[in-house]
Write a protein that holds these residues in place. Structure first.
Motif, short mmCIF file in Angstrom:
data_model
loop_
_atom_site.label_atom_id
_atom_site.label_comp_id
_atom_site.label_asym_id
_atom_site.label_seq_id
_atom_site.Cartn_x
_atom_site.Cartn_y
_atom_site.Cartn_z
N GLU B 193 -3.24 -7.60 10.72
CA GLU B 193 -2.22 -6.88 9.94
C GLU B 193 -0.97 -7.75 9.75
OE1 GLU B 193 -3.52 -2.33 11.14
OE2 GLU B 193 -1.89 -3.32 12.23
N LEU B 194 -0.64 -8.49 10.81
CA LEU B 194 0.51 -9.38 10.73
C LEU B 194 0.27 -10.50 9.71
CD1 LEU B 194 3.28 -10.00 12.04
CD2 LEU B 194 2.08 -11.35 13.74
N MET B 195 -0.94 -11.02 9.70
CA MET B 195 -1.30 -12.07 8.73
C MET B 195 -1.16 -11.55 7.30
SD MET B 195 -4.66 -13.44 10.79
CE MET B 195 -5.52 -14.04 9.37
N ILE B 196 -1.62 -10.33 7.08
CA ILE B 196 -1.55 -9.74 5.74
C ILE B 196 -0.08 -9.51 5.35
CG2 ILE B 196 -2.15 -7.69 4.38
CD1 ILE B 196 -4.64 -7.43 6.28
N GLU B 197 0.69 -9.00 6.31
CA GLU B 197 2.12 -8.73 6.07
C GLU B 197 2.87 -10.01 5.70
OE1 GLU B 197 3.70 -6.39 9.38
OE2 GLU B 197 5.60 -7.45 9.08
N ILE B 198 2.56 -11.07 6.44
CA ILE B 198 3.21 -12.38 6.19
C ILE B 198 2.84 -12.90 4.81
CG2 ILE B 198 3.06 -14.83 6.87
CD1 ILE B 198 3.08 -13.71 9.80
N GLN B 199 1.56 -12.74 4.47
CA GLN B 199 1.11 -13.24 3.17
C GLN B 199 1.82 -12.50 2.03
OE1 GLN B 199 -3.07 -13.04 2.47
NE2 GLN B 199 -2.92 -14.31 0.64
N GLU B 200 1.97 -11.20 2.21
CA GLU B 200 2.64 -10.42 1.15
C GLU B 200 4.13 -10.75 1.08
OE1 GLU B 200 1.52 -6.44 2.15
OE2 GLU B 200 -0.39 -6.60 1.07
N LYS B 201 4.75 -10.93 2.24
CA LYS B 201 6.19 -11.20 2.29
C LYS B 201 6.54 -12.57 1.70
CE LYS B 201 10.06 -11.12 5.54
NZ LYS B 201 10.45 -10.97 6.93
N TYR B 202 5.75 -13.58 2.03
CA TYR B 202 6.10 -14.95 1.61
C TYR B 202 5.22 -15.47 0.47
CZ TYR B 202 8.85 -14.97 5.88
OH TYR B 202 9.76 -14.66 6.86
N ASN B 203 4.29 -14.64 -0.02
CA ASN B 203 3.35 -15.02 -1.08
C ASN B 203 2.65 -16.35 -0.76
OD1 ASN B 203 1.96 -14.69 -3.49
ND2 ASN B 203 3.45 -15.94 -4.63
N THR B 204 2.17 -16.47 0.46
CA THR B 204 1.45 -17.69 0.85
C THR B 204 -0.02 -17.55 0.48
OG1 THR B 204 1.07 -16.72 3.02
CG2 THR B 204 2.93 -18.22 2.83
N SER B 205 -0.70 -18.69 0.42
CA SER B 205 -2.16 -18.67 0.26
C SER B 205 -2.74 -18.88 1.65
CB SER B 205 -2.60 -19.83 -0.63
OG SER B 205 -1.80 -19.87 -1.79
N SER B 206 -3.87 -18.25 1.91
CA SER B 206 -4.44 -18.38 3.26
C SER B 206 -5.88 -18.84 3.20
CB SER B 206 -4.40 -17.03 3.99
OG SER B 206 -3.10 -16.52 4.00
N LEU B 207 -6.19 -19.79 4.06
CA LEU B 207 -7.59 -20.19 4.26
C LEU B 207 -7.89 -19.82 5.71
CD1 LEU B 207 -10.11 -21.60 3.10
CD2 LEU B 207 -9.25 -23.72 4.05
N ILE B 208 -8.77 -18.85 5.88
CA ILE B 208 -9.04 -18.31 7.21
C ILE B 208 -10.46 -18.66 7.63
CG2 ILE B 208 -9.11 -16.22 8.62
CD1 ILE B 208 -7.32 -14.93 6.34
N ILE B 209 -10.58 -19.29 8.78
CA ILE B 209 -11.89 -19.61 9.33
C ILE B 209 -12.20 -18.51 10.34
CG2 ILE B 209 -13.13 -21.27 10.80
CD1 ILE B 209 -12.41 -22.44 8.08
N SER B 210 -13.30 -17.83 10.17
CA SER B 210 -13.56 -16.73 11.10
C SER B 210 -15.03 -16.34 11.12
CB SER B 210 -12.71 -15.53 10.71
OG SER B 210 -12.87 -14.50 11.64
N HIS B 211 -15.43 -15.70 12.21
CA HIS B 211 -16.73 -15.01 12.19
C HIS B 211 -16.53 -13.56 12.64
CE1 HIS B 211 -17.04 -17.22 16.24
NE2 HIS B 211 -16.54 -16.04 16.47
N ASP B 212 -15.26 -13.14 12.65
CA ASP B 212 -14.91 -11.77 13.02
C ASP B 212 -14.96 -10.91 11.74
OD1 ASP B 212 -13.70 -9.40 13.65
OD2 ASP B 212 -11.85 -10.30 14.45
N MET B 213 -15.92 -9.98 11.69
CA MET B 213 -16.13 -9.22 10.45
C MET B 213 -14.94 -8.31 10.12
SD MET B 213 -18.67 -10.64 9.42
CE MET B 213 -18.81 -9.80 7.87
N ASN B 214 -14.21 -7.87 11.15
CA ASN B 214 -13.00 -7.07 10.88
C ASN B 214 -11.97 -7.90 10.13
OD1 ASN B 214 -13.41 -4.51 11.81
ND2 ASN B 214 -12.96 -5.07 13.94
#
Lengths: 255, 253
Positions: B193-214
């Motif tokens: 949720e924090l990652m999403i909030e930060i992306q919306e606040k600063y309009n950053t692009s995100s490249l996320i490496i994950s195997h967590d389906m959530n």
């Protein structure tokens, strides 16, 4: 077959260490320099090691004097005890024992610190943060070791001789002035200088080997322990090898 | 997560473009002609099994590993071609959240956050540094930890502090390497949720490496599936979950 592969691994390790040392000179001689980190490392490596070095040097002075006294008394030269102890401490025992204790304390701590930074990606984080981690971590620590060990050796020698004064006075009643007069009358420049110079090499060896082992640490937390352990073992052996070479060079110059 | 409309509006503004990326370690081919693009404001999750080369990919992107072949263009500059100083300039615009957080153990939280600032922006004054550190910690809700050591923080707090450190330089792209690994379900959800909030606040692009389906479900605008070193699928989470392909279904079951 195993012996051959062990020997190959030994040679490869030496080659990598040599290449790591060359990298130290390449990075160390090129600006920018990490002065703040270097000063911090001098404080941690030099000042923080002084109590341990001082204590062991003091005990060493007492023990060396007490061990030498019976033999010297047998030969009837007990009065020369301060002179003999001073020469032994300044030329050999002081630098080598101080360097070995320094390797145990600082070599292992550098190996473990850099090893743990490597496996927890802190070194990568440093690089991403616009810092040359080799310059920041390795150059500063190796330089601090190289410059601080000779200082510690000099201080350790002095403290050791105070221990020797106490050792002499356990059995005889020698005045403070007489003891120090005998010490300085028998010590010459040729006793102090080679020992001082070889201390720089001891310091460099402890620093570069500790950094090399830590910087190339792998296999997680187990690797950190191995790095710390091998940093002490290899730098201790290296201290004796340097000592052997130093005595040969000293003899060439007739010191 | 940005809305579809926002992504559409900025569809021409590609901040990252990876073409035919190859990376091998000895005989092991980790990445084989891998392609990916990241649009400004978009959040792309690279999904793959453990050992599939996700971390190698992200380390190639930030310049910690050199690819054998291919290009990685960030803001139009090809990362493998850059010299050290040029690479540092590009890195100043990229935040990297390490899997292990990589907080410096010997420094306080304040010093951890100051470190990249001091390195990239040498001319900044102490008052400005203090303000930026406090703001970054405020963003992750950990203003009170400013003088604590990393060892005094819980796993979730360390992740937040590490996130604050990536935010301090106001990056345009944030790379997340397994951001929820080792965290419990509730803390994972908070971090996402924090990652999403930060992306919306600063309009950053995100490249996320994950195997967590959530993480994939909540944080992705687009999912790239990495399989055997290649890009196996590239679609939205909603489309992928409907797929009948057994290799894709395996991840969503």
């Amino acid at each position: 077959m195993s012996l051959r592969s062990d020997f190959t691994a030994f040679l490869n390790g030496n080659g990598e260490l040599f290449s790591f040392s060359l990298r130290f000179f390449r990075h160390g001689l090129n600006p920018p320099f990490e002065f703040a980190e270097f000063i911090k490392q001098c404080y941690v490596i030099g000042y923080k090691s002084l109590p341990l070095i001082g204590l062991t040097a003091f005990i060493m002075g007492i023990v060396l004097t007490m061990q030498l006294r019976p033999s010297m008394a047998d030969y009837g030269v007990e009065s020369q005890l301060p002179a003999i102890v001073a020469i032994a401490v300044v030329r050999e025992v002081g630098p080598v024992i101080t360097a070995l204790i320094f390797a145990g304390k600082i070599g292992s701590s550098i190996g473990a610190e850099l090893g743990s930074m490597k496996v927890t990606e802190q070194i990568d984080a440093m690089e991403v943060s616009g810092t040359n981690p080799f310059k920041y971590l390795v150059v500063t620590r190796v330089l601090a070791c190289t410059l601080m060990l000779p200082v510690l050796v000099m201080l350790g020698d002095a403290i050791s001789l105070y221990g020797a004064y106490l050792g002499v006075n356990i059995h005889t009643n020698t005045s403070f002035n007489l003891f120090w007069t005998q010490v300085f009358d028998n010590l010459v420049f040729g006793d102090v200088l080679p020992a001082f110079i070889k201390s720089f090499f001891f310091g460099f060896a402890v620093g570069i080997i500790g950094c090399y082992k830590g910087y190339n640490s792998s296999r997680g937390t187990e690797g950190v322990g191995l790095s710390a352990n091998s940093a002490v073992v290899v730098s201790s052996v290296m201290i004796f090898i340097i000592d052997l070479l130093a005595v040969q060079v000293t003899n060439i110059f007739d010191y | 997560m940005t809305s579809d409309k926002q992504v559409l509006n900025s569809s021409l503004d590609k901040v990252m473009l990876i073409n035919n990326l190859c990376k091998s370690f000895g005989d092991r081919h980790i990445l084989i002609n891998f392609n990916l693009e990241l649009i400004r404001g978009e959040s792309v999750v690279v999904l793959g099994k453990s050992g599939s080369g996700k971390s190698v990919l992200i380390k190639c992107v930030i310049g910690l590993l050199r690819p054998d072949k291919g290009s990685i263009k960030i803001f139009g500059k090809n990362i493998p071609d850059l010299n050290h100083d040029e690479l540092d300039q590009v890195r100043a615009k990229i935040g990297f959240l390490f899997q292990s957080n990589a907080l410096y153990d010997s420094m306080t939280v304040r010093e951890n956050l100051e470190f990249p600032l001091r390195r990239h922006w040498i001319e900044v004054s102490q008052e400005e540094v203090d303000k930026m550190v406090e703001d970054a910690l405020e963003d992750v809700g950990l203003r009170h930890t400013i003088d604590m050591m990393p060892v005094e923080l819980s796993g979730g707090m360390r992740k937040r502090v590490a996130l604050a450190r990536t935010l301090i330089l106001k990056p345009e792209i944030i790379l997340y390497d397994e951001p929820t690994t080792g965290l419990d379900t509730i803390t994972s959800k908070e971090i996402i949720e924090l990652m999403i909030e930060i992306q919306e606040k600063y309009n950053t692009s995100s490249l996320i490496i994950s195997h967590d389906m959530n993480c994939v479900r909540m944080a992705s605008d687009r999912v790239v599936m990495l399989m055997d070193g290649r890009c196996y699928a590239n679609d939205t989470y909603e489309n992928l979950i409907k797929s009948e392909d057994p290799k894709i279904k395996m991840f969503f079951e």
